[in-house]
Enzyme design. Structure first.
Site, PDB file in Angstrom:
ATOM      1  N   ARG A  83       0.814  -1.214   0.000  1.00 46.34           N
ATOM      2  CA  ARG A  83       0.000   0.000   0.000  1.00 46.34           C
ATOM      3  C   ARG A  83       0.849   1.265   0.000  1.00 46.34           C
ATOM      4  O   ARG A  83       0.502   2.273  -0.583  1.00 46.34           O
ATOM      5  CB  ARG A  83      -0.939   0.002   1.209  1.00 46.34           C
ATOM      6  CG  ARG A  83      -2.258  -0.705   0.915  1.00 46.34           C
ATOM      7  CD  ARG A  83      -3.217  -0.532   2.073  1.00 46.34           C
ATOM      8  NE  ARG A  83      -2.893  -1.450   3.166  1.00 46.34           N
ATOM      9  CZ  ARG A  83      -3.440  -1.395   4.369  1.00 46.34           C
ATOM     10  NH1 ARG A  83      -4.327  -0.471   4.649  1.00 46.34           N
ATOM     11  NH2 ARG A  83      -3.111  -2.268   5.308  1.00 46.34           N
ATOM     12  N   TYR A 130       0.614   4.651  -2.236  1.00 50.44           N
ATOM     13  CA  TYR A 130       0.432   5.995  -1.697  1.00 50.44           C
ATOM     14  C   TYR A 130       1.473   6.964  -2.260  1.00 50.44           C
ATOM     15  O   TYR A 130       1.166   8.099  -2.595  1.00 50.44           O
ATOM     16  CB  TYR A 130       0.514   5.969  -0.166  1.00 50.44           C
ATOM     17  CG  TYR A 130      -0.630   5.245   0.498  1.00 50.44           C
ATOM     18  CD1 TYR A 130      -1.886   5.200  -0.107  1.00 50.44           C
ATOM     19  CD2 TYR A 130      -0.470   4.618   1.720  1.00 50.44           C
ATOM     20  CE1 TYR A 130      -2.943   4.546   0.498  1.00 50.44           C
ATOM     21  CE2 TYR A 130      -1.525   3.965   2.341  1.00 50.44           C
ATOM     22  CZ  TYR A 130      -2.757   3.920   1.724  1.00 50.44           C
ATOM     23  OH  TYR A 130      -3.786   3.275   2.330  1.00 50.44           O
ATOM     24  N   TYR A 149     -12.481  10.367   0.821  1.00 49.27           N
ATOM     25  CA  TYR A 149     -13.711  10.236   1.592  1.00 49.27           C
ATOM     26  C   TYR A 149     -13.384  10.333   3.074  1.00 49.27           C
ATOM     27  O   TYR A 149     -12.230  10.174   3.478  1.00 49.27           O
ATOM     28  CB  TYR A 149     -14.494   8.963   1.249  1.00 49.27           C
ATOM     29  CG  TYR A 149     -13.830   7.665   1.577  1.00 49.27           C
ATOM     30  CD1 TYR A 149     -12.912   7.104   0.706  1.00 49.27           C
ATOM     31  CD2 TYR A 149     -14.139   6.966   2.749  1.00 49.27           C
ATOM     32  CE1 TYR A 149     -12.306   5.893   0.993  1.00 49.27           C
ATOM     33  CE2 TYR A 149     -13.535   5.760   3.042  1.00 49.27           C
ATOM     34  CZ  TYR A 149     -12.616   5.229   2.166  1.00 49.27           C
ATOM     35  OH  TYR A 149     -12.015   4.042   2.456  1.00 49.27           O
TER      36      TYR A 149
END
Lengths: 259, 260
Positions: free
Chosen positions: B66, B70, B92
């Site tokens: 991940r 990023y 979000y």
């Protein structure tokens, strides 16, 4: 379900800039709007959205406790719900974060059989995360009301972020006060924190209430100098984790996975 | 200050319902707009607000670390800033809570001499406060990422609410598409919590509402049954206080207070 309802919403801390769209719609369409907000411009904007608006500020009376004021506000809001109206109550920030009349009104309305809901808003802590560049998830984060933190001797992890609400009014809300000055109370707070952090540890006094275009007030100082800091009754104190806040990302997780 | 700027905003958790006017304004007027959101409805809505809209989701790939995703996102966002454009990125929830690329992009942009701002949004924690009636101003509130909580043996106060994030993905770093990423992790977490709380202590598995008509998921379960609970990767665990805290008399005296 009986006729009549209560929606409790938050307006954030930037007049109209931080109210969510759902909260704005609830404010606009309510039969009756009650509000308790930080400043006159927000009040003016709310009156513009809904002409049936009434401020609850008058219930704060000098010398009367916050709890008494809160009960009085709830007593003012509920009769409108009982009359079968769709009522909205708007508060600065997040209505569920340190707003006693908001949660009290929801619980009371529900206990009387009315539909009551709380809608999230932008809290002072949300503003702090954005303005100070803090991700509470990186090292974890504990939030306490400053008086509660001291009086209940709260345990916390000094390797995590620590947020103390209402740092300027230690001892003012829940407890009857004898005469110890604000600076002396801040000194007690600094002493307690010095059991976990060095006196040179950086602490930040943060005021989320800022009228656009002004930036929020951010005052960096050290634990040793905290008693001399300009702390007002809405100030939030942010204490960064011990060892600083280097962006470590997700490397810890990698360790678990390899095991 | 150089030409080019970056504004990072949050859209909350209810498609458009929790967006703020200041975030909307920034999205609509940006010369280049990126977004990373959890569901197709929010993505669709954002695409209608700004014709330059581009998702960052394709930086995630199954099995990829991940953090690599990023860092790629940060580079994608900064490229138009360096060309002098006014760039907005929407995430979000709250863009500063549980989002690495947002803070990193702001830091990087500022270090390169560009104006960069983050505007707060409604976080999943804000939804939890409203839905479960938890007020951090009353008994406090402690939140930790679940893996970090276990690994670093985080100290906490059992007389205060405890919130643990990503309880469905304990010890997982790669992006996976399965619903619950690690049930073994959930068992480990339960045994850690059992050292502090009794087996019958009622905890709540919580998921904020995603769509305006769907209520949030609020699933109370005794702590001992947590490993069998329906937990997904977006679940949060709420652990209520074990007991009420009592005021410390000596501290009251030091502050010149007496109990009300």
């Amino acid at each position: 379900m009986k006729r009549g309802s209560l929606s409790v919403v938050g307006t954030g801390h930037r007049i109209a800039g931080q109210v969510t769209l759902e909260s704005q719609a609830l404010i606009r369409h309510a039969d009756r709007l009650f509000f308790l907000v930080d400043d006159d411009l927000t009040a003016l904007w709310l009156r513009g959205l809904n002409p049936a608006a009434e401020s609850l500020r008058r219930f704060y009376v000098r010398g009367r406790s916050g709890l008494t004021a809160s009960h009085a506000m709830v007593e003012r809001i509920l009769p409108a719900v009982r009359r079968g109206l769709d009522v909205c109550a708007a508060f600065s920030g997040h209505p569920g974060v340190y707003v006693r009349p908001a949660s009290e009104a929801v619980l009371r309305a529900r206990s009387e059989g009315f539909h009551a809901a709380m809608y999230p808003g932008i809290s002072a802590v949300d503003c702090l995360y954005a303005d100070l560049g803090v991700d509470p998830a990186t090292h974890g984060c504990s939030i306490f009301e400053a008086t509660d933190f001291l009086v209940c001797r709260r345990k916390f992890d000094p390797r995590s972020s620590l947020v103390l609400l209402q740092a300027g009014t230690i001892g003012v809300t829940q407890y009857v006060t004898r005469s110890v000055s604000r600076a002396n109370r801040l000194r007690v707070l600094a002493r307690v924190l010095e059991q976990s952090f060095s006196p040179r540890h950086e602490v930040i006094v943060y005021d989320s209430v800022a009228l656009p275009p002004f930036a929020p007030f951010v005052q960096r100082t050290t634990l040793a100098h905290l008693p001399d800091a300009r702390v007002n009754f809405l100030s939030t104190l942010f204490i960064p984790p011990r060892g600083g806040t280097p962006p470590k990302g997700l490397n810890i997780n990698a360790c678990v996975e390899r095991r | 200050m150089r030409n080019g700027s970056l504004t990072v905003v949050g859209t909350g958790h209810l498609i458009a319902g929790q967006a703020t006017p200041e975030a909307l304004q920034s999205i609509k007027t940006a010369k280049k707009f990126f977004y990373l959101v959890g569901d197709p409805a929010t993505a669709y809505w954002l695409e209608t607000l700004n014709p330059t809209a581009e998702t960052l989701e394709n930086s995630f790939r199954i099995g990829r670390n991940r953090m690599d995703s990023y860092l790629e996102m940060v580079e994608r966002v900064l490229a138009p800033v360096r060309k002098g454009l006014r760039v907005t990125v929407a995430f979000y929830g709250h863009p500063g809570v549980f989002v690495f690329p947002s803070h990193e992009a702001v830091r990087r942009a500022r270090s390169e001499g560009f104006a960069a701002t983050m505007l707060p949004g409604i976080s999943a924690e804000d939804c939890l406060f409203a839905d479960l009636g938890v007020d951090p101003g009353q008994q406090g509130c402690q939140s930790f990422e679940a893996t970090d909580f276990i690994l670093r043996k985080r100290k906490f106060d059992a007389r205060s609410p405890l919130i643990l994030w990503q309880v469905g993905g304990i010890g997982v770093t790669t992006f996976r598409s399965k619903h619950l990423w690690s049930r073994a992790g959930l068992r480990l977490l339960t045994s850690v919590l059992r050292k502090t709380y009794p087996a019958e202590h009622e905890v709540i598995v919580y998921e904020a509402a995603q769509y305006p008509v769907c209520p949030p998921i609020i699933q109370p379960v005794p702590l001992s049954q947590l490993p069998k609970a329906r937990v997904s990767i977006i679940s949060t665990l709420y652990v209520p206080p074990r007991e009420m805290a009592r005021p410390d008399r000596r501290m009251l005296a030091r502050l010149g207070l007496r109990s009300a």
